[in-house]
Enzyme design. Structure first.
Site, PDB file in Angstrom:
ATOM      1  N   CYS A 108      -1.082   0.886  -1.533  1.00 51.97           N
ATOM      2  CA  CYS A 108      -0.966   0.190  -0.250  1.00 51.97           C
ATOM      3  C   CYS A 108       0.448  -0.318   0.017  1.00 51.97           C
ATOM      4  O   CYS A 108       0.831  -0.499   1.171  1.00 51.97           O
ATOM      5  CB  CYS A 108      -1.940  -0.986  -0.190  1.00 51.97           C
ATOM      6  SG  CYS A 108      -3.663  -0.513  -0.349  1.00 51.97           S
ATOM      7  N   HIS A 361      -5.424  -0.405   8.636  1.00 48.08           N
ATOM      8  CA  HIS A 361      -4.607  -0.415   7.411  1.00 48.08           C
ATOM      9  C   HIS A 361      -4.500   1.004   6.854  1.00 48.08           C
ATOM     10  O   HIS A 361      -5.217   1.374   5.929  1.00 48.08           O
ATOM     11  CB  HIS A 361      -5.255  -1.355   6.382  1.00 48.08           C
ATOM     12  CG  HIS A 361      -4.618  -1.352   5.033  1.00 48.08           C
ATOM     13  ND1 HIS A 361      -3.272  -1.126   4.814  1.00 48.08           N
ATOM     14  CD2 HIS A 361      -5.170  -1.548   3.789  1.00 48.08           C
ATOM     15  CE1 HIS A 361      -3.023  -1.185   3.521  1.00 48.08           C
ATOM     16  NE2 HIS A 361      -4.148  -1.439   2.876  1.00 48.08           N
ATOM     17  N   CYS A 392      -1.697  -7.173  -1.183  1.00 49.73           N
ATOM     18  CA  CYS A 392      -2.286  -6.779  -2.459  1.00 49.73           C
ATOM     19  C   CYS A 392      -2.168  -5.267  -2.600  1.00 49.73           C
ATOM     20  O   CYS A 392      -2.008  -4.542  -1.605  1.00 49.73           O
ATOM     21  CB  CYS A 392      -3.741  -7.222  -2.556  1.00 49.73           C
ATOM     22  SG  CYS A 392      -4.837  -6.539  -1.296  1.00 49.73           S
ATOM     23  N   GLY A 394      -3.613  -1.748  -4.792  1.00 45.62           N
ATOM     24  CA  GLY A 394      -4.647  -1.186  -5.643  1.00 45.62           C
ATOM     25  C   GLY A 394      -4.227  -1.064  -7.099  1.00 45.62           C
ATOM     26  O   GLY A 394      -3.062  -0.867  -7.420  1.00 45.62           O
TER      27      GLY A 394
END
Length: 415
Positions: A108, A361, A392, A394
């Site tokens: 991300c 996202h 955050c 992954g």
């Protein structure tokens, strides 16, 4: 024997770290992944091409041959997101063949890492000006497509099996923070939708977007001019009844999490002197950044240690931050951050125009969306000196970048 005189220091060996500035950022409208999404028959690399061309269109004062690098992130680097997409997209966008490019992956935080990697090169003097961004076509490439996790991750108890499923990690964060109830996450999700809707109606979202021509074998050609995922009129009452797909009687729902999306982002970064030389605008100045690892099973808490690390290195405190752009992968992840730092769930400084729960996202692209919006906020809030973008990541990480508002007067007031 007389000792030889020491050789004079080579002045070229003493390098001053240069100021890195965010010039401008743009993005495509974000679409819903899947056969019915606006980009169902649009290639991922063509989305990046559109972003690069738009950056150059908005800034004719930037000669294309002055671009030193193109860094584009993608989480799933195969198919139309493969072939070293930073280089291939720059060629397809019509940049000179002398402009190099590369691909990057930090799930991300891909675009965020593209920015920090390029920023390091600019600060060191390897680049004067560059383009960084990210793309994710989750319709063409579902998260995890083609990967082969080593069986030892689970067999050797390196991670709990839930670490491989992002929605399950969000449920784990709920377990870790019992005070973060489903009612609170639903309320935050509804607020995100409401703030996004208000910003869109005020014309604030459109400034970031580049229209994208789309094709459908059934419906012909179209034009994507707005984000597809938002759900205007969302209420906490409507969210309360949604199913919890990751755990029976769980707390994570499609309403309090970001969806599966397609889209691309890009920005121009430069050395401050180069920006002034070319007459480029300066949206914000990089102060510092940090990435941190956490337990993969609760990857959503990653922004907490990353922010603490970035603040410490910058010599700042959370109280110094006047604006926050936090990626809303899951509402619970945002609330964990806010609760840790003693910030109210509905604080006006946090995601003033809503976030990923509303607009989407597309994994590796989202970091630059956060930065572009923070830059717009800075222009409207000269009373704020520092802001941050955080997310955050992954498999148990977090990333935070701290920025300074160039419109702020260090003497204590607005310029």
């Amino acid at each position: 024997m007389v000792a030889p005189a020491s050789a004079p220091a080579d002045p070229r060996s003493a390098r001053a770290v240069r100021d890195v500035v965010f010039v401008d950022g743009v993005r495509t409208p974000f679409g819903k992944a899947g056969k019915k999404g606006i980009y169902a028959e649009t290639r991922a690399d063509d989305l990046v091409v559109k972003v690069i061309r738009e950056l150059l269109r908005r800034h004719p004062e930037l000669p294309p041959e002055r671009i030193d690098e193109v860094a584009i992130a993608a989480t799933t680097q195969i198919g139309d997101q493969g072939l070293t997409i930073g280089r291939s997209a720059s060629l397809l966008a019509g940049l000179p063949q002398s402009v190099p490019g590369f691909a990057i992956d930090r799930m991300c935080a891909g675009a965020m890492t593209a920015v920090t990697s390029i920023a390091g090169g600019i600060g060191f003097g390897a680049y004067d000006i560059a383009i960084a961004g990210g793309v994710e076509h989750m319709g063409n490439h579902p998260m995890g497509e083609g990967v082969d996790p080593n069986p030892r991750y689970v067999a050797d108890s390196v991670v709990d099996p839930s670490a491989l499923i992002m929605g399950s990690t969000a449920e784990n964060v709920h377990d870790r923070y019992p005070s973060l109830t489903k009612e609170r996450t639903d309320a935050y999700a509804a607020l995100s939708q409401q703030r996004y809707e208000a910003a869109q109606l005020a014309g604030k979202i459109a400034a970031d977007l580049v229209p994208v021509s789309t094709r459908s074998a059934e419906q012909g050609w179209g034009l994507a001019t707005a984000d597809e995922p938002p759900r205007p009129g969302t209420t906490t009452e409507a969210l309360a009844g949604l199913k919890t797909p990751f755990r029976p009687h769980g707390r994570v729902t499609p309403g309090n999490a970001a969806g599966l999306n397609d889209g691309a982002t890009g920005c121009v970064l430069a050395d401050a002197e180069t920006a002034r030389e070319l007459g480029l605008p300066i949206g914000m100045k990089l102060v510092g950044y940090a990435f941190a690892g956490v337990e993969p099973e609760v990857m959503g808490v990653g922004p907490i240690p990353a922010t603490e690390k970035a603040l410490k290195r910058a010599g700042l405190d959370i109280a110094d931050i006047g604006l926050f752009e936090i990626n809303e992968a899951f509402a619970v992840q945002v609330l964990a951050f806010l609760e840790h730092f003693g910030i109210a769930d509905d604080d006006q400084r946090v995601n003033p125009w809503g976030g990923a729960i509303a607009c989407g996202h597309p994994l590796a692209s989202s970091g630059v969306r956060l930065m572009t919006q923070l830059s717009r906020h800075f222009a409207e809030h000269p009373e704020v000196r520092y802001g941050l973008t955080t997310m955050c990541i992954g498999f148990g990480m977090g990333g935070t970048v701290i920025w300074e508002n160039p419109n702020f007067d260090t003497a204590g007031g607005a310029k």
